[in-house]
Each structure stands twice: as structure tokens, then as C-alpha cells.
Write a protein that holds these residues in place. Structure first.
Motif: not given
Length: 249
Positions: A15-16, A19-20, A22-23, A41, A44-45, A48, A50, A217
Motif C-alpha cells: 500500500r505504501a 501511494l508513493r 500515485a504521488e 488503497t 486513499l489514492i 489524494a 491520484g 513509507e
């Protein structure tokens, strides 16, 4: 926009990394046996800003992997993160335990590589990151089957990097020590009485010379670099991210 496929992206390190990525601007595809976790997940994206989607997939099943990848227009990034663990030496590892770990941790990685690499070749290249472990490099007590699988992941990484370096496909792996994920908490709760859990947690933490476990992370930050164009000169590498275990213990 690149398409980044991340197996086991429904929790923890996966998941971490999702997220990264997608950022970083990738469209993230979470392949997850537990689709509800993958959907979390994705949510969450999306929250943000994404782009992401989740596809139900058991990586130990080649047909399921093929069906999942057939839903995608392209595959620019592959992160082989899905995996399972087992505690026990060779005597305490049953044939069923051995096969379960092999099916997910080894066969699952093979399946995704087998399906994704032809797509990457036809697109002109891609980048792969496999999740190995310090267990692929050092002896760890009571991790017989797990260490076997992670040694295989390291070997597959080197082989793929060598075979496809001229095809503009990079392949590296990460070798983390213990990382504080929901799996660790669940393992402690399942195997130890309440009065011993804090002591066990501290013991697992101080195994790393730095004095603590890693954070998902932190693993994702290194993954993001290796998956980026900034790491274009890096292939066939196994990166220790271990709080000093392999060099300082």
C-alpha cells in the motif's frame, strides 16, 4: 502517464508503494487477492487526487494473473510485492507450508514476470522491482521456507536484469529487515499472551542495530527512486534497507 502494477498493494509495504507511485504520477493498478483491501488503497489514492484501480488476483494462479494483465492497456512498472511468511526450521516446515510459500512467493513472482515482460518488450521497455528480504542474504533462525523463497526472488532478479538489459527493461530488488506492518502486529497477537507482547515487539525491533523496525513509507521511498528515471543507471541490484542488519550485526 505510466501504468504501475503492484501486487499485494492492499496493505503494508504494498500500500505504501502504491501511494508513493500515485504521488509520482503513475496510474496504479493494485493486484490483490483481498479485493476489499485493494479497494481501500484505491480510495486513499483517489482522495489524494491520484489515479488507481484494483483487480482481484491470486498471483499463485497463472490464469488469474494473465486475466488481470489482459485488462490493462500497458504495463510500464511492475512491483512484485505479494508474499506470505512462515516461522519454522526445516523440521517444523510441513510439505503444505513449503508449497504454500513457494506458490505465492516464488511462483507468484514468476507468473507476473512471465506475463508482464513480453508486454514491456513490445512497448520498448519497463522497470521491475521485486520484494526480496535480508533473509535472501543472511541466515535467520526459524525462517527456512521463507528464506528459500526470498533467495529465489533475488536470483530471479539477477536473471531478469541480465536477460533483458538490452531490451530497456531494468530489474532490481529490495532486501528489507523487519518492517512494522499489520502482519507483525497480527503475528504477535496470535502467538503470544498479552503480558508478553510488548517484550516481543521490543525484541523484534532491537534485532535491527538501528534499534527499531522499518516503516512501510521508508521502503516505499526507496522503491519510488528505483522505479524512477533518476535510477536509469541501476539494474541487477539488491538494495539492503535493513537498519544495519547485514553489515553491523
Amino acid at each position: 502517464m505510466r501504468t504501475a502494477v503492484i501486487t499485494g498493494g492492499g496493505s503494508g509495504i504494498g500500500r505504501a508503494i502504491a501511494l508513493r507511485q500515485a504521488e509520482a504520477g503513475d496510474h496504479v493498478v493494485v493486484l490483490e487477492r483481498e479485493l476489499a483491501a485493494g479497494a481501500e488503497t484505491v480510495a486513499l489514492i483517489a482522495a489524494a487526487g491520484g489515479s488507481a484501480e484494483a483487480i482481484s488476483c491470486d498471483v499463485s494462479d497463472l490464469d488469474a494473473v494473465s486475466a488481470a494483465f489482459n485488462q490493462l492497456q500497458r504495463v510500464d512498472v511492475l512491483v512484485n510485492n505479494a508474499g506470505v511468511a512462515h516461522v519454522g526450521n526445516v523440521e517444523k516446515t510441513s510439505p503444505q507450508d513449503f508449497e504454500r510459500l513457494f506458490s505465492v512467493n516464488v511462483r507468484g513472482v514468476y507468473h507476473c514476470l512471465h506475463v508482464a515482460i513480453p508486454r514491456m518488450r513490445s512497448q520498448g521497455g519497463g522497470v521491475i522491482l521485486n520484494m526480496a528480504s535480508i533473509a535472501s542474504k543472511v541466515g535467520i533462525r526459524d525462517r527456512f521456507a521463507y528464506s528459500m523463497t526470498k533467495g529465489a526472488v533475488l536470483s530471479m532478479t539477477l536473471s531478469v536484469a541480465r536477460d533483458y538489459v538490452a531490451e530497456n527493461i531494468r530489474c532490481n530488488c529490495l532486501c528489507p529487515a523487519r518492517v512494522h506492518t499489520p502482519f507483525v502486529d497480527g503475528f504477535i497477537e496470535k502467538n503470544y499472551p498479552v503480558e508478553e507482547r510488548q517484550q516481543v515487539f521490543e525484541s523484534l525491533s532491537t534485532y535491527q542495530p538501528i534499534g527499531r523496525m522499518g516503516r512501510p513509507e521508508e521502503i516505499a521511498a526507496l522503491a519510488r527512486f528505483l522505479l524512477s528515471d533518476e535510477a536509469a543507471f541501476i539494474t541487477g541490484a539488491a538494495y539492503d534497507i535493513d537498519g544495519g542488519v547485514t553489515q553491523l550485526r
